[in-house]
Write a protein that holds these residues in place. Structure first.
Motif, short mmCIF file in Angstrom:
data_model
loop_
_atom_site.label_atom_id
_atom_site.label_comp_id
_atom_site.label_asym_id
_atom_site.label_seq_id
_atom_site.Cartn_x
_atom_site.Cartn_y
_atom_site.Cartn_z
N MET A 1 20.42 -49.90 20.94
CA MET A 1 20.10 -49.96 19.38
C MET A 1 18.98 -48.99 19.23
N LEU A 2 20.24 -48.83 17.87
CA LEU A 2 19.34 -47.50 16.97
C LEU A 2 18.19 -48.18 16.04
N LYS A 3 17.70 -46.40 15.73
CA LYS A 3 15.97 -47.37 15.64
C LYS A 3 16.28 -47.22 14.21
N THR A 4 15.21 -48.28 13.35
CA THR A 4 15.17 -48.15 12.15
C THR A 4 13.88 -47.94 11.35
N GLN A 19 23.19 -42.14 4.77
CA GLN A 19 24.50 -41.14 5.81
C GLN A 19 23.89 -40.25 6.35
N GLN A 20 22.94 -39.28 6.39
CA GLN A 20 21.94 -38.18 7.15
C GLN A 20 21.33 -39.00 7.62
N PHE A 21 20.13 -40.00 7.62
CA PHE A 21 19.86 -41.26 8.44
C PHE A 21 20.38 -41.36 9.49
N LEU A 22 21.50 -41.57 10.22
CA LEU A 22 22.41 -42.39 10.13
C LEU A 22 23.76 -41.81 11.60
N LYS A 23 23.59 -40.07 11.21
CA LYS A 23 23.84 -39.38 11.70
C LYS A 23 22.77 -38.75 12.96
N LYS A 24 21.36 -38.94 12.54
CA LYS A 24 20.98 -38.25 12.94
C LYS A 24 20.00 -40.75 14.06
N ILE A 28 18.10 -47.30 8.05
CA ILE A 28 17.13 -47.55 7.02
C ILE A 28 17.30 -49.34 6.15
N LYS A 29 16.41 -49.73 7.11
CA LYS A 29 16.17 -51.44 6.67
C LYS A 29 16.00 -51.53 5.26
N GLU A 30 16.12 -51.54 3.44
CA GLU A 30 15.91 -51.93 2.18
C GLU A 30 14.83 -53.30 2.15
N VAL A 233 10.41 -37.41 7.57
CA VAL A 233 10.36 -38.51 8.20
C VAL A 233 11.58 -37.52 9.69
N MET A 234 12.88 -36.89 8.76
CA MET A 234 13.63 -35.94 9.47
C MET A 234 14.15 -35.03 10.54
N LYS A 235 12.58 -34.75 10.39
CA LYS A 235 11.26 -33.52 10.85
C LYS A 235 11.31 -34.04 12.69
N GLU A 236 11.27 -35.53 12.40
CA GLU A 236 10.29 -36.52 13.35
C GLU A 236 11.78 -37.00 14.59
N ILE A 237 12.59 -37.03 13.92
CA ILE A 237 13.70 -37.82 14.47
C ILE A 237 14.45 -36.68 14.76
N GLU A 238 14.88 -35.02 14.78
CA GLU A 238 14.56 -34.45 15.09
C GLU A 238 15.15 -34.13 16.70
#
Length: 238
Positions: A1-4, A19-24, A28-30, A233-238
């Motif tokens: 399961m993908l992280k949300t 899409q950028q988050f999905l690639k990582k 994103i849950k809104e 956020v993206m720095k933390e999931i790379e």
């Protein structure tokens, strides 16, 4: 399961960001934890030198009852400036950081020796009093009018309760004190241990609101806007 990660702003997250988050491998849950609505207001005096815009919402909710092109305009940040430019207005001053303290200090430095200017300040019902206080200390006159307010949508309250009950999401982006207060209110109702959450804050004012609730911010954006919050956020999931 993908992280949300939970996205809590009123306006939808841009598809390119999703899409950028999905690639990582992150979804994103809104759940918009605030919505803005206009309030009735009147302006008795229309003789002023500057109009201060402290959010894009201020641009949105300020109607056309007078000609803004006659005045100098101060804008608090890039998004507010973009909204003003789309409205065909010229921005005469923008502070280096999108916070009221910086806006006040840098505007006063710019206007040294120009005492007694009149500033029209349309803002939110929940706006802090920093700008009026600092400018009036230096003998300027501030006409403050609340033109909108934020409310907590009931549908979002229910959706957030379900997130807490399912206990799968542990990351959240928080972009204003109002959003934090609504998030925290439901967390307390559901007896959620927020020490298990990674809270990403847009800037120091939001961080201060989190810390006032005796909670800790995991990361704060280096520049106080959504683009840099996404980057953090993206720095933390790379």
């Amino acid at each position: 399961m993908l992280k949300t990660i939970l996205y809590t702003r009123e306006h939808s997250c841009p598809e390119v960001i999703k899409q950028q988050f999905l690639k990582k491998e992150m979804l994103i849950k809104e759940i918009p934890l605030i919505t803005t609505v206009p309030v009735e207001w009147q302006l008795e005096e229309e003789s002023f030198d500057w109009v201060f815009f402290t959010s894009a919402n201020t641009v949105k909710f300020l109607d056309n009852r007078f000609d803004l092109t006659k005045y100098k305009i101060a804008s608090i940040g890039n998004k507010t400036t973009e909204a003003l430019l789309k409205r065909g207005l010229q921005v005469d001053f923008q502070p280096t950081h999108a916070v009221a303290e910086c806006m006040s200090q840098e505007w006063l430095e710019l206007n040294q020796g120009k005492k007694g200017q009149t500033i029209f300040l349309p803002n939110s019902v929940l706006a802090r009093n920093i700008i009026p206080e600092e400018l009036e200390k230096q003998h300027h006159h501030v006409i403050e009018k609340h033109i909108y307010q934020t409310i907590f949508p009931e549908q979002s309250r229910k959706a957030l309760k379900l997130v807490f009950q399912e206990n799968r999401i542990k990351d959240v982006m928080v972009s204003s004190p109002s959003i934090w207060h609504h998030f925290y209110e439901v967390a307390k109702e559901e007896q959620v241990d927020l020490s298990q959450w990674q809270i990403y804050s847009i800037g120091p004012i939001t961080t201060k609101a989190v810390e006032a609730s005796n909670e800790q911010v995991f990361k704060q954006a280096e520049v106080y806007d959504m683009a840099h919050l996404y980057q953090e956020v993206m720095k933390e999931i790379e």
